[in-house]
Scaffold this motif. Structure first.
Motif, PDB file in Angstrom:
ATOM      1  N   THR A  59      41.667  79.927  53.487  1.00  0.00           N
ATOM      2  CA  THR A  59      40.602  80.849  54.485  1.00  0.00           C
ATOM      3  C   THR A  59      39.265  80.947  54.381  1.00  0.00           C
ATOM      4  OG1 THR A  59      41.438  82.854  53.018  1.00  0.00           O
ATOM      5  CG2 THR A  59      43.528  82.331  54.686  1.00  0.00           C
ATOM      6  N   GLN A  60      38.557  82.111  54.616  1.00  0.00           N
ATOM      7  CA  GLN A  60      36.564  81.646  55.039  1.00  0.00           C
ATOM      8  C   GLN A  60      36.575  82.486  53.552  1.00  0.00           C
ATOM      9  OE1 GLN A  60      35.838  83.393  58.790  1.00  0.00           O
ATOM     10  NE2 GLN A  60      36.493  81.099  59.441  1.00  0.00           N
ATOM     11  N   GLU A  61      38.360  84.151  54.068  1.00  0.00           N
ATOM     12  CA  GLU A  61      37.654  85.174  52.741  1.00  0.00           C
ATOM     13  C   GLU A  61      37.810  84.581  51.318  1.00  0.00           C
ATOM     14  OE1 GLU A  61      35.939  88.126  53.119  1.00  0.00           O
ATOM     15  OE2 GLU A  61      35.608  87.546  54.508  1.00  0.00           O
ATOM     16  N   MET A  62      38.360  83.244  51.520  1.00  0.00           N
ATOM     17  CA  MET A  62      39.370  83.262  49.624  1.00  0.00           C
ATOM     18  C   MET A  62      38.094  82.392  49.872  1.00  0.00           C
ATOM     19  SD  MET A  62      40.831  82.811  47.439  1.00  0.00           S
ATOM     20  CE  MET A  62      42.637  83.971  48.130  1.00  0.00           C
ATOM     21  N   SER A  63      37.211  81.680  50.430  1.00  0.00           N
ATOM     22  CA  SER A  63      36.032  80.536  50.113  1.00  0.00           C
ATOM     23  C   SER A  63      34.911  81.014  49.713  1.00  0.00           C
ATOM     24  CB  SER A  63      36.249  79.083  51.646  1.00  0.00           C
ATOM     25  OG  SER A  63      35.776  79.877  52.063  1.00  0.00           O
ATOM     26  N   LYS A  64      34.963  82.380  50.813  1.00  0.00           N
ATOM     27  CA  LYS A  64      33.634  82.851  50.211  1.00  0.00           C
ATOM     28  C   LYS A  64      33.787  83.428  49.388  1.00  0.00           C
ATOM     29  CE  LYS A  64      32.406  84.707  54.504  1.00  0.00           C
ATOM     30  NZ  LYS A  64      32.361  85.537  55.482  1.00  0.00           N
ATOM     31  N   GLN A  65      35.233  84.071  47.920  1.00  0.00           N
ATOM     32  CA  GLN A  65      35.415  84.541  47.149  1.00  0.00           C
ATOM     33  C   GLN A  65      35.342  83.736  45.915  1.00  0.00           C
ATOM     34  OE1 GLN A  65      38.716  85.982  47.228  1.00  0.00           O
ATOM     35  NE2 GLN A  65      38.156  87.567  48.322  1.00  0.00           N
ATOM     36  N   PHE A  66      35.190  82.392  46.640  1.00  0.00           N
ATOM     37  CA  PHE A  66      35.655  81.023  44.987  1.00  0.00           C
ATOM     38  C   PHE A  66      34.054  80.433  45.169  1.00  0.00           C
ATOM     39  CE2 PHE A  66      35.991  77.012  44.167  1.00  0.00           C
ATOM     40  CZ  PHE A  66      36.420  76.699  42.971  1.00  0.00           C
ATOM     41  N   LEU A  67      33.098  80.820  46.130  1.00  0.00           N
ATOM     42  CA  LEU A  67      31.536  80.105  46.115  1.00  0.00           C
ATOM     43  C   LEU A  67      31.065  81.546  45.377  1.00  0.00           C
ATOM     44  CD1 LEU A  67      31.471  78.818  48.979  1.00  0.00           C
ATOM     45  CD2 LEU A  67      31.779  77.429  47.370  1.00  0.00           C
ATOM     46  N   GLN A  68      31.310  82.837  45.545  1.00  0.00           N
ATOM     47  CA  GLN A  68      30.045  83.093  45.230  1.00  0.00           C
ATOM     48  C   GLN A  68      31.007  83.697  44.046  1.00  0.00           C
ATOM     49  OE1 GLN A  68      30.688  86.261  47.994  1.00  0.00           O
ATOM     50  NE2 GLN A  68      29.524  85.656  49.468  1.00  0.00           N
ATOM     51  N   THR A  69      32.065  83.804  42.956  1.00  0.00           N
ATOM     52  CA  THR A  69      32.102  84.362  42.290  1.00  0.00           C
ATOM     53  C   THR A  69      31.622  84.026  41.247  1.00  0.00           C
ATOM     54  OG1 THR A  69      34.188  85.076  40.481  1.00  0.00           O
ATOM     55  CG2 THR A  69      34.376  83.040  41.988  1.00  0.00           C
ATOM     56  N   LYS A  70      31.476  84.120  40.004  1.00  0.00           N
ATOM     57  CA  LYS A  70      30.391  83.493  38.281  1.00  0.00           C
ATOM     58  C   LYS A  70      31.262  83.780  37.684  1.00  0.00           C
ATOM     59  CE  LYS A  70      26.059  85.284  40.876  1.00  0.00           C
ATOM     60  NZ  LYS A  70      25.375  85.692  40.753  1.00  0.00           N
ATOM     61  N   SER A  71      32.695  84.501  37.365  1.00  0.00           N
ATOM     62  CA  SER A  71      33.542  84.704  36.296  1.00  0.00           C
ATOM     63  C   SER A  71      34.540  83.546  36.060  1.00  0.00           C
ATOM     64  CB  SER A  71      34.903  85.939  37.271  1.00  0.00           C
ATOM     65  OG  SER A  71      35.552  86.196  35.161  1.00  0.00           O
ATOM     66  N   GLU A  72      34.386  83.562  34.751  1.00  0.00           N
ATOM     67  CA  GLU A  72      35.039  82.048  34.482  1.00  0.00           C
ATOM     68  C   GLU A  72      36.389  81.878  34.298  1.00  0.00           C
ATOM     69  OE1 GLU A  72      34.022  79.240  33.456  1.00  0.00           O
ATOM     70  OE2 GLU A  72      31.708  79.822  34.295  1.00  0.00           O
ATOM     71  N   SER A  73      37.032  83.266  34.519  1.00  0.00           N
ATOM     72  CA  SER A  73      38.396  83.350  34.414  1.00  0.00           C
ATOM     73  C   SER A  73      39.124  83.326  35.404  1.00  0.00           C
ATOM     74  CB  SER A  73      38.533  84.971  34.397  1.00  0.00           C
ATOM     75  OG  SER A  73      38.178  86.036  34.226  1.00  0.00           O
ATOM     76  N   ASP A  74      37.848  84.116  36.985  1.00  0.00           N
ATOM     77  CA  ASP A  74      38.726  84.257  38.196  1.00  0.00           C
ATOM     78  C   ASP A  74      38.723  82.479  38.726  1.00  0.00           C
ATOM     79  OD1 ASP A  74      38.882  86.269  37.946  1.00  0.00           O
ATOM     80  OD2 ASP A  74      36.740  87.066  39.565  1.00  0.00           O
ATOM     81  N   LYS A  75      38.375  81.683  38.188  1.00  0.00           N
ATOM     82  CA  LYS A  75      38.032  80.560  38.301  1.00  0.00           C
ATOM     83  C   LYS A  75      39.003  80.278  38.473  1.00  0.00           C
ATOM     84  CE  LYS A  75      32.471  79.488  39.662  1.00  0.00           C
ATOM     85  NZ  LYS A  75      31.418  79.082  39.310  1.00  0.00           N
ATOM     86  N   TYR A  76      39.108  80.003  36.073  1.00  0.00           N
ATOM     87  CA  TYR A  76      40.767  79.307  35.599  1.00  0.00           C
ATOM     88  C   TYR A  76      41.444  80.415  35.923  1.00  0.00           C
ATOM     89  CZ  TYR A  76      43.906  78.214  31.922  1.00  0.00           C
ATOM     90  OH  TYR A  76      44.738  77.951  31.479  1.00  0.00           O
ATOM     91  N   LYS A  77      41.978  81.496  36.707  1.00  0.00           N
ATOM     92  CA  LYS A  77      43.225  81.304  37.759  1.00  0.00           C
ATOM     93  C   LYS A  77      43.638  80.674  38.987  1.00  0.00           C
ATOM     94  CE  LYS A  77      42.962  86.468  35.699  1.00  0.00           C
ATOM     95  NZ  LYS A  77      43.447  88.169  36.404  1.00  0.00           N
ATOM     96  N   PHE A  78      42.496  80.586  39.734  1.00  0.00           N
ATOM     97  CA  PHE A  78      41.951  79.802  40.316  1.00  0.00           C
ATOM     98  C   PHE A  78      42.894  78.010  40.378  1.00  0.00           C
ATOM     99  CE2 PHE A  78      40.531  76.931  43.937  1.00  0.00           C
ATOM    100  CZ  PHE A  78      40.661  78.074  45.332  1.00  0.00           C
ATOM    101  N   PHE A  79      42.231  77.646  39.548  1.00  0.00           N
ATOM    102  CA  PHE A  79      42.593  76.418  39.105  1.00  0.00           C
ATOM    103  C   PHE A  79      44.319  76.537  38.809  1.00  0.00           C
ATOM    104  CE2 PHE A  79      43.907  73.921  35.667  1.00  0.00           C
ATOM    105  CZ  PHE A  79      43.496  72.795  35.742  1.00  0.00           C
ATOM    106  N   MET A  80      44.270  77.530  37.970  1.00  0.00           N
ATOM    107  CA  MET A  80      45.896  77.637  37.540  1.00  0.00           C
ATOM    108  C   MET A  80      46.910  78.499  38.321  1.00  0.00           C
ATOM    109  SD  MET A  80      46.465  77.421  33.933  1.00  0.00           S
ATOM    110  CE  MET A  80      47.609  78.201  33.655  1.00  0.00           C
ATOM    111  N   LYS A  81      46.411  78.438  39.577  1.00  0.00           N
ATOM    112  CA  LYS A  81      47.074  78.804  40.774  1.00  0.00           C
ATOM    113  C   LYS A  81      47.323  77.649  41.683  1.00  0.00           C
ATOM    114  CE  LYS A  81      48.533  82.195  44.380  1.00  0.00           C
ATOM    115  NZ  LYS A  81      47.745  83.389  45.289  1.00  0.00           N
TER     116      LYS A  81
END
Length: 899
Positions: free
Chosen positions: A198-220
């Motif tokens: 979704t638009q909101e999810m893509s914004k969060q993914f692009l704007q996030t700077k936390s490696e842990s959040d990106k790792y969680k996104f990758f795992m999911k």
């Protein structure tokens, strides 16, 4: 959204979700080119196969978000781009895909509740998504076909419902579990950002700077998180399995220890075998002890048969009464012959009497017919005379009114007639209304009189019941000093007169009675049932012979009221009670009437056995148990009827309720009966008072209605007088006009013709009068002859009267002798039936003895002389069984230990 391969991890009691199985890539550099080509070919083949399932073919929205009807959109098999200006519905399509395939509202980032997606002003929203279902990986292709249609409706309350349909539109399921299975089969993950971003999810993914959040996104996105959970589940299952293995080893050690204990116990119970051998010996003795006891039972039966066959008392009685019957019939025949001789004379006169009676009837009929004709002519003459008078009067009136009436007078007369007719109509209407009111009063009086008669009957019944209760109360109070008074106030004097007559030698043996004074119920709760069974027999008396019966009847005529003489039972007095064992009823729970009574005299018991058969009647306190015993199954042997504690009479297929609630003659608690009667009398008096008050009320109502009816009737008569007066005035006024229009000459002709008819009728009357006088003289002669014949017949009948009385007396003697003959013949039949029953019992016992002997030989072939009883042997066997059972329960069963 490609189709993924499936793998399941099983665990007891749980089913894990399917997950993607990844294929490792080749790392051999020398074959890299070949592998890439192969991989490319494989991917192409995979795309062709996977592209046939799980593809979204179309989507349609109704009342969803801001769109009333959007679509249907048809999508291609490959990549599809959805373009359009702002507000055209691009985001709505993506949101509908998430929600329509079971996603939560929060997963869309467009709302927190499903009801927010319903268009304003609407009550529901509909989403329809079509998924392709082709190829070898299709989901239930035989049910859904080449496409699966997912319909979802969102309600105002925020709930949703599913409808899963086949390609043809047939409803297959409405359960969410079925949709989950389809999405899992097609590997469609609406909450996976790799599948739907979704638009909101893509914004969060692009704007996030936390490696842990990106790792969680990758795992999911790669489903590694789910694989981690599956691995943890497998580890836990392995741990549980090891614990179960360890527990099994401990249990095996326990069983080994139990085996050693049982082995020791087996060695310690050898003495039980000795007890079992002793028990077997006792069984042999028991088998032959049963045979010995049955042989002892048969001996009294044989002796009883011999004694009964030697008893010839009833045969002698039958022969004696047969002689008396023959003598009585001979005497009867002689008197009958005398009567027939006298009757022949009367019969000879009967045909002449019948012919004369017929002749008299014919003559009387002729006289009546001629008299009818004469009266007819007489009536006709009177009518013609009246007509002649009226005609003459009318002619005179017409002659007197010759002048023409003036016109003003005529108009005045018509006005009066009209006024009188109006009055007449008013009088008649009022009369109709009065008649209706009179009918209502009459009906009310009729109903009140019916109610009055009914209440009077109830009042009379209540008074009669009250008198009976008061009389019974007086008798009960008197019976406190003399128990015989319970059977009637005259009974003590009568019993004393019987005693005096016996002392004076008028009786061969003293009569016994009333029977109720000689019997006493053992159980007070059965008293009412016993009274219901015996009925009038509680007042009966027993005599030894017919001479004593006649003497007793003479005494009863002096002491008993007319028409209330009790029954007298004639039976030869004996010193022992009948042996009723072969024909008596036996029940383990309930007594017979015979066993439920304490009887003071042997002959009272014998009379009740002969007359009522009290040995065959059961007494059962409970009505329900009585029905069960007598009607639900076969009644006990020799039992045809039973009585309950409430006095109800029970047969095999019938049930009669008792009319009485308490015993009257056999109750032992007199004070309780007196108290109960006092309460009943008070109740009856209250009922009588209420009934009398009701009578007075009804009588007042009847008087009021009769007063109203009398007033209306008087008014009705006044109205009828007014109606007749008014009618007369109208007729008089109308006749004034008619006088002027009648032709006087015509009336004079009619008068002449009427006089001629009168002369003719007078001549006919005279002729019929002469004929009538002649026929009356003939009738008098015939009646005189008939009277003479009847007097002769009466003289013969006077002579035949005494002969008929003698014949009736002789007939009574014949009937009495026949009754006695029948009585002793029945006794003889019962005697023979008793012998036959004893023989049948003997045959059955002998047959049973043979069977028991055969069974004993099977148990032990050689006969054993046993001195002990079956009961003692059975008791000892039970003791051995108990010992064996206790030892077995204490140490265990030998066979089980061996096994």
């Amino acid at each position: 959204m490609g189709k993924r391969k499936e793998e399941s991890i099983s665990k007891p009691g749980s089913q894990k979700r399917r997950r993607l199985e990844y294929i490792d890539e080749h790392s051999d550099e020398s074959n890299e080119e070949e592998n890439l080509e192969s991989s490319a070919d494989g991917n192409a083949s995979s795309q062709l196969t996977a592209g046939e399932v799980g593809i979204i073919e179309s989507i349609q929205l109704k009342n969803f978000m801001c769109h009333s009807n959007l679509g249907p959109f048809q999508f291609g098999s490959n990549i599809n781009f959805v373009v359009g200006s702002n507000g055209s519905g691009k985001s709505s399509v993506l949101t509908a895909l998430i929600v329509g395939l079971g996603g939560k509202a929060t997963a869309t980032n467009r709302g927190s509740s499903l009801k927010m997606f319903i268009r304003d002003g609407e009550t529901s929203a509909d989403i329809s998504i079509t998924l392709r279902n082709q190829g070898r990986d299709a989901f239930k292709p035989e049910v859904y076909g080449n496409s699966i249609i997912v319909n979802q409706r969102i309600n105002q309350e925020g709930s949703r419902s599913y409808k899963l349909k086949s390609k043809s539109g047939t409803l297959i399921s409405s359960k969410k579990e079925e949709l989950v299975k389809i999405l899992d089969h097609f590997n469609i993950q609406v909450d996976n950002p790799v599948t739907i971003l979704t638009q909101e999810m893509s914004k969060q993914f692009l704007q996030t700077k936390s490696e842990s959040d990106k790792y969680k996104f990758f795992m999911k996105a790669t489903q590694l998180e789910q694989m981690k959970e599956d691995y943890s589940c497998v580890e836990k299952t392995q741990q549980n399995t090891r614990i179960q293995i360890e527990q099994g080893r401990e249990r095996l050690e326990e069983l080994r220890q139990i085996y050693l204990e049982k082995k020791e116990l087996y060695k310690s119970i050898a003495f039980v075998n000795d007890m079992r051998r002793r028990l077997e010996e006792l069984k042999h003795n028991m088998a032959w002890a049963v045979v010995s006891e049955m042989e002892k039972e048969i001996e009294p039966i044989k002796e009883g048969i011999k004694a009964e066959e030697a008893n010839t008392e009833f045969i002698q009685k039958v022969e004696e009464w047969q002689v008396k019957v023959n003598e009585a019939e001979k005497k009867y025949k002689a008197i009958l012959d005398r009567l027939e001789t006298v009757s022949e004379e009367a019969q000879a006169l009967h045909p002449q009497c019948i012919s004369l009676k017929a002749e008299v009837q014919a003559k009387r009929k002729a006289v009546n017919e001629i008299e009818v004709v004469y009266n007819r002519f007489k009536t006709e003459l009177k009518r013609l005379g009246k007509d002649d008078e009226q005609l003459c009067k009318r002619i005179e009136e017409l002659k007197s009114s010759a002048n023409q009436v003036p016109e003003p007078e005529k108009l005045e007369r018509q006005r009066k007639i009209a006024h009188l007719r109006e009055q007449l109509k008013a009088f008649r209407d009022e009369e109709i209304m009065i008649a209706q009111q009179m009918d209502q009063f009459q009906q009310a009086i009729y109903k009140c009189r019916e109610e009055h008669a009914r209440v009077r009957r109830e009042n009379a019944d209540a008074q009669q019941a009250l008198d009976a209760k008061q009389k019974q109360l007086r008798e009960l109070k008197d019976s406190k000093t003399d128990t015989l008074k319970r059977f009637g106030p005259h009974i003590p004097g009568f019993v004393e007169a019987v005693e005096t007559a016996y002392k004076q030698g008028h009786f061969n043996k003293k009569p016994l009675g009333p029977i109720g004074a000689f019997i006493h119920p053992k159980d007070p709760e059965l008293t009412l049932g016993i009274e219901a069974c015996l009925k009038g027999l509680v007042h009966a008396f027993c005599c030894d012979n017919h001479s004593d019966e006649r003497t007793l009847q003479l005494l009863m005529s002096k002491h008993y009221p007319h028409g209330f003489r009790p029954q007298i039972i004639v039976n030869k007095f004996q010193n022992k009670i009948y042996d009723v064992r072969p024909r008596a009823v036996y029940h383990p729970e309930f007594p017979s009437v015979l066993t439920a009574l304490e009887i003071d005299h042997v002959m009272v018991a014998n009379c009740l056995i002969d007359v009522r058969g009290i040995e065959k009647v059961l007494l059962i306190k409970s009505n329900r148990r009585a029905r069960e015993v007598m009607q639900s199954s076969h009644p006990p042997e020799n039992c045809k009827e039973a009585f309950t504690g409430e006095g109800d009479h029970v047969f095999e297929r019938r049930y009669y309720s008792s009319n009485y609630s308490r015993p009257k003659y056999l109750s032992q608690d007199v004070e309780a009966e007196i108290s109960h009667l006092d309460k009943e009398i008070e109740s009856k008096r209250a009922q009588l008072t209420a009934s009398q008050q009701r009578l007075h009320s009804i009588e007042n109502e009847i008087r009021q209605n009769e007063d109203h009816l009398y007033g209306h009737r008087r008014h009705q008569k006044e109205l009828q007088i007014k109606i007749r007066t008014t009618n007369g005035e109208i007729v008089d006024l109308e006749n004034v006009e008619e006088h002027q229009s009648v032709d006087i000459r015509i009336l004079q002709d009619e008068a002449e013709e009427n006089k001629a008819k009168m002369e003719s009728v007078k001549e006919d009357m005279q002729l019929q009068s002469r004929k009538m006088e002649e026929l009356k003289n003939i009738l008098l002669e015939a009646e005189k002859k008939l009277k003479e014949v009847k007097e002769k017949i009466h003289e013969v009948e006077v002579v035949a009267g005494p002969v008929k009385d003698e014949l009736n007396q002789a007939e009574s003697e014949v009937e009495s002798s026949k009754r006695h003959l029948q009585h002793y013949a029945d006794k003889q039949k019962e005697h023979l039936a008793c012998i036959e029953k004893l023989k049948e019992l003997l045959a059955a016992k002998e047959k049973e003895l043979e069977e028991k002997t055969a069974q004993a030989r099977q148990i032990y072939s050689e006969r054993i002389q046993v001195s002990r009883t079956v009961k003692s042997l059975d008791a000892e066997m039970n003791r051995f069984r108990e010992k064996i059972k206790s030892e077995t329960s204490l140490h265990g069963n030998r066979e089980e230990i061996i096994q």
